[in-house]
Design a protein around this motif. Sequence first.
Motif, PDB file in Angstrom:
ATOM      1  N   ILE A  99       0.894  -1.668   0.062  1.00 31.35           N
ATOM      2  CA  ILE A  99       0.095  -0.230  -0.161  1.00 31.35           C
ATOM      3  C   ILE A  99       1.053   1.220   0.140  1.00 31.35           C
ATOM      4  N   ASN A 100       0.614   2.475  -0.870  1.00 31.13           N
ATOM      5  CA  ASN A 100       1.242   3.302  -1.010  1.00 31.13           C
ATOM      6  C   ASN A 100       0.657   4.200   0.596  1.00 31.13           C
ATOM      7  N   ALA A 101       1.917   5.108   0.727  1.00 30.24           N
ATOM      8  CA  ALA A 101       1.286   6.275   1.266  1.00 30.24           C
ATOM      9  C   ALA A 101       2.564   7.982   0.721  1.00 30.24           C
ATOM     10  N   GLU A 102       0.910   8.788   1.291  1.00 31.48           N
ATOM     11  CA  GLU A 102       1.247  10.260   0.268  1.00 31.48           C
ATOM     12  C   GLU A 102       2.306  10.880   0.683  1.00 31.48           C
ATOM     13  N   PRO A 103       3.163  11.002   0.812  1.00 35.02           N
ATOM     14  CA  PRO A 103       4.672  11.751   1.692  1.00 35.02           C
ATOM     15  C   PRO A 103       4.213  12.858   1.973  1.00 35.02           C
ATOM     16  N   ALA A 104       3.156  13.831   0.958  1.00 34.57           N
ATOM     17  CA  ALA A 104       2.908  15.112   1.744  1.00 34.57           C
ATOM     18  C   ALA A 104       2.342  14.312   3.403  1.00 34.57           C
ATOM     19  N   VAL A 105       1.297  13.869   3.626  1.00 33.65           N
ATOM     20  CA  VAL A 105       0.324  13.633   4.889  1.00 33.65           C
ATOM     21  C   VAL A 105       0.548  12.718   5.604  1.00 33.65           C
ATOM     22  N   LEU A 106       2.160  12.768   5.419  1.00 32.98           N
ATOM     23  CA  LEU A 106       3.036  11.039   6.100  1.00 32.98           C
ATOM     24  C   LEU A 106       2.096  11.615   7.947  1.00 32.98           C
ATOM     25  N   ASP A 107       2.224  12.582   8.450  1.00 31.71           N
ATOM     26  CA  ASP A 107       1.958  12.973   9.931  1.00 31.71           C
ATOM     27  C   ASP A 107       0.602  12.888  10.090  1.00 31.71           C
ATOM     28  N   GLN A 108      -0.301  12.464   9.521  1.00 33.98           N
ATOM     29  CA  GLN A 108      -1.311  12.126   9.842  1.00 33.98           C
ATOM     30  C   GLN A 108      -1.939  11.479  10.603  1.00 33.98           C
ATOM     31  N   PRO A 109      -3.389  12.135  11.694  1.00 31.21           N
ATOM     32  CA  PRO A 109      -4.044  10.480  12.695  1.00 31.21           C
ATOM     33  C   PRO A 109      -4.169   9.134  11.812  1.00 31.21           C
ATOM     34  N   VAL A 110      -4.319   8.389  11.870  1.00 22.10           N
ATOM     35  CA  VAL A 110      -4.614   7.297  11.799  1.00 22.10           C
ATOM     36  C   VAL A 110      -5.907   7.013  11.772  1.00 22.10           C
ATOM     37  N   SER A 111      -6.827   6.698  11.527  1.00 21.57           N
ATOM     38  CA  SER A 111      -9.151   6.764  11.042  1.00 21.57           C
ATOM     39  C   SER A 111      -8.861   5.522  12.267  1.00 21.57           C
ATOM     40  N   SER A 112     -10.143   5.628  12.898  1.00 20.28           N
ATOM     41  CA  SER A 112     -10.662   4.567  13.907  1.00 20.28           C
ATOM     42  C   SER A 112     -11.023   3.651  12.884  1.00 20.28           C
ATOM     43  N   ARG A 113     -11.487   3.422  11.717  1.00 19.61           N
ATOM     44  CA  ARG A 113     -11.097   2.218  10.760  1.00 19.61           C
ATOM     45  C   ARG A 113     -10.005   1.787  10.411  1.00 19.61           C
ATOM     46  N   VAL A 114      -9.009   2.203  10.240  1.00 21.11           N
ATOM     47  CA  VAL A 114      -7.593   1.309   9.877  1.00 21.11           C
ATOM     48  C   VAL A 114      -7.601   0.812  11.469  1.00 21.11           C
ATOM     49  N   ILE A 115      -7.526   1.110  12.308  1.00 16.26           N
ATOM     50  CA  ILE A 115      -7.559   0.445  13.736  1.00 16.26           C
ATOM     51  C   ILE A 115      -7.897  -0.347  14.504  1.00 16.26           C
ATOM     52  N   GLU A 116      -9.539  -0.683  14.012  1.00 13.65           N
ATOM     53  CA  GLU A 116     -10.336  -1.335  13.862  1.00 13.65           C
ATOM     54  C   GLU A 116      -9.525  -2.686  12.990  1.00 13.65           C
ATOM     55  N   MET A 117      -9.606  -2.727  11.721  1.00 10.64           N
ATOM     56  CA  MET A 117      -9.055  -3.348  11.186  1.00 10.64           C
ATOM     57  C   MET A 117      -8.015  -4.070  11.937  1.00 10.64           C
ATOM     58  N   VAL A 118      -6.701  -3.443  11.978  1.00  7.60           N
ATOM     59  CA  VAL A 118      -5.370  -3.507  12.778  1.00  7.60           C
ATOM     60  C   VAL A 118      -6.116  -4.008  13.750  1.00  7.60           C
ATOM     61  N   GLY A 119      -6.746  -4.628  14.729  1.00  5.49           N
ATOM     62  CA  GLY A 119      -7.594  -4.659  15.571  1.00  5.49           C
ATOM     63  C   GLY A 119      -7.735  -5.592  15.837  1.00  5.49           C
ATOM     64  N   ASN A 120      -8.530  -6.289  14.987  1.00  4.48           N
ATOM     65  CA  ASN A 120      -9.410  -7.571  14.655  1.00  4.48           C
ATOM     66  C   ASN A 120      -8.465  -8.248  14.123  1.00  4.48           C
ATOM     67  N   GLY A 121      -7.157  -7.753  13.616  1.00  7.16           N
ATOM     68  CA  GLY A 121      -6.105  -9.362  12.940  1.00  7.16           C
ATOM     69  C   GLY A 121      -6.197  -9.132  11.467  1.00  7.16           C
ATOM     70  N   LEU A 122      -5.197  -9.107  10.589  1.00 14.11           N
ATOM     71  CA  LEU A 122      -5.149  -9.389   9.198  1.00 14.11           C
ATOM     72  C   LEU A 122      -4.433 -10.673   8.384  1.00 14.11           C
ATOM     73  N   PRO A 123      -5.372 -11.319   7.440  1.00 14.52           N
ATOM     74  CA  PRO A 123      -4.934 -11.809   7.095  1.00 14.52           C
ATOM     75  C   PRO A 123      -3.350 -12.678   6.381  1.00 14.52           C
ATOM     76  N   PHE A 124      -2.739 -11.267   6.434  1.00 11.77           N
ATOM     77  CA  PHE A 124      -2.285 -10.989   5.849  1.00 11.77           C
ATOM     78  C   PHE A 124      -1.193  -9.809   6.342  1.00 11.77           C
ATOM     79  N   ARG A 125       0.037 -10.122   5.654  1.00  8.48           N
ATOM     80  CA  ARG A 125       1.439  -8.594   6.046  1.00  8.48           C
ATOM     81  C   ARG A 125       1.349  -7.753   4.941  1.00  8.48           C
ATOM     82  N   TYR A 126       0.710  -6.236   5.739  1.00  6.87           N
ATOM     83  CA  TYR A 126       1.173  -5.735   4.491  1.00  6.87           C
ATOM     84  C   TYR A 126       1.948  -4.819   4.667  1.00  6.87           C
ATOM     85  N   ILE A 127       2.816  -4.422   3.627  1.00  6.48           N
ATOM     86  CA  ILE A 127       3.610  -3.489   2.685  1.00  6.48           C
ATOM     87  C   ILE A 127       3.377  -2.319   2.640  1.00  6.48           C
TER      88      ILE A 127
END
Length: 416
Positions: A99-127
């Motif tokens: 997954i690409n990260a946009e350089p101009a906004v790397l310092d933004q807070p992580v969304s609650s949706r991302v936190i939820e998905m990561v917290g539930n466990g992912l069936p893969f490693r993301y890079i």
Amino acid sequence: MKVEAMRAIHVRATAAIAEVLRDRMVTPLFQPIVDLSSGLVVGLEALARGPAGTELEFPDRLFAAAHEAGLLAELDMLCFERALECAVVASAPPPLLFINAEPAVLDQPVSSRVIEMVGNGLPFRYILEYTERALPTSPGVLVHLAGIVHEFGNGIALDDVGVDPMSLAFLPVLEPEVIKLDMSLLRDPDTEHTRSVCTAVAAEARRTGAVVLAEGVETEDDLVTARRLGARWGQGWLFGRPAPMGQVTHRFDPAAAAQVPPPRPGFHQARGTPFQVASGHGRVVSGSATQMTAALARLRNLVAAGSHAVIVMSADETDAPAFTRLLADASAHTRSVIMLDDPVPGESAVAVIDPAYGSAALCVESASGRLVFLDRLPAVADVARVLLSRLGPGRLADGVDRPDARRPQLPPDLAF
């Protein structure tokens, strides 16, 4: 009239992006990444697409409109969310998701949706992919985010390597799990530039175990060239064009995730001051004026030898005159000078990393005058990481404004 036209463009962009965000109208496509030896698919890269059939369908216009509307951070986070969502519900999730990260906004807070998905466990490693564009503008944030990504078992990739030689100097600092060779190297494989880049990348891959990936593999000849340049994995139209997750029918390599170096929680985080870190790598001596002069002279010689060094520096008031002279020399020879605006109390430190001419670091305990001089790459990179982890808002030594490099405001218990 021009002002009115610009205002109208801004209004249209804001309305269009607001609609995309409100209705979550981002549909990622996924392109395969292939092991060049086995032909098996090791992972997928998520590529953002806006509403089909509109002027915002393709990423260049989509992100340009978001930038114009002042909503780039929100769009980038939505793209991240949608990539995870589509991969999580896939009938056969990929072993690795890039997954690409946009350089101009790397310092933004992580969304609650991302936190939820990561917290539930992912069936893969993301890079998480960093592009070269982030290196001169957000180096401190890159180091911090890499640490967060590793804390949750994932990895990072440095993209477009070879476009800007500065990316080679950042390799030992970031130590990415995947190094992506820019497609321009594949198009001109026999130039001196390509040979020097691939030599440096191969050395780093041997040292860290990173996987080298060639981008832009479109023909069988490209495949041969990619192998010759030292790539283990490849990506491009020869292996498949981007497609919605529902149309992905690739046979995945079940061992792919294990081919990427394992995460190293804590590796990118500061573990003491620069002098403390340096003293764990080298001999501490009682620095006389002669020794200080000799150490600074070695650093000047290293800087003068090439123009692609990354130099990170922090100077205490006690040592400021000597370090200021080094800073002036460095600014004359290279554009990649980063001066901490909030110096380490009671210490001065400088780390110089050049992919062609070597690396060195000098750390001084100002009150006692004791110093440590290092010339081994892993030790120098360690000092550079400690310095970059302290990087805050300020200016590059060449006078170019550097965006706020503050750390992301993440929940203390979970991120990425």
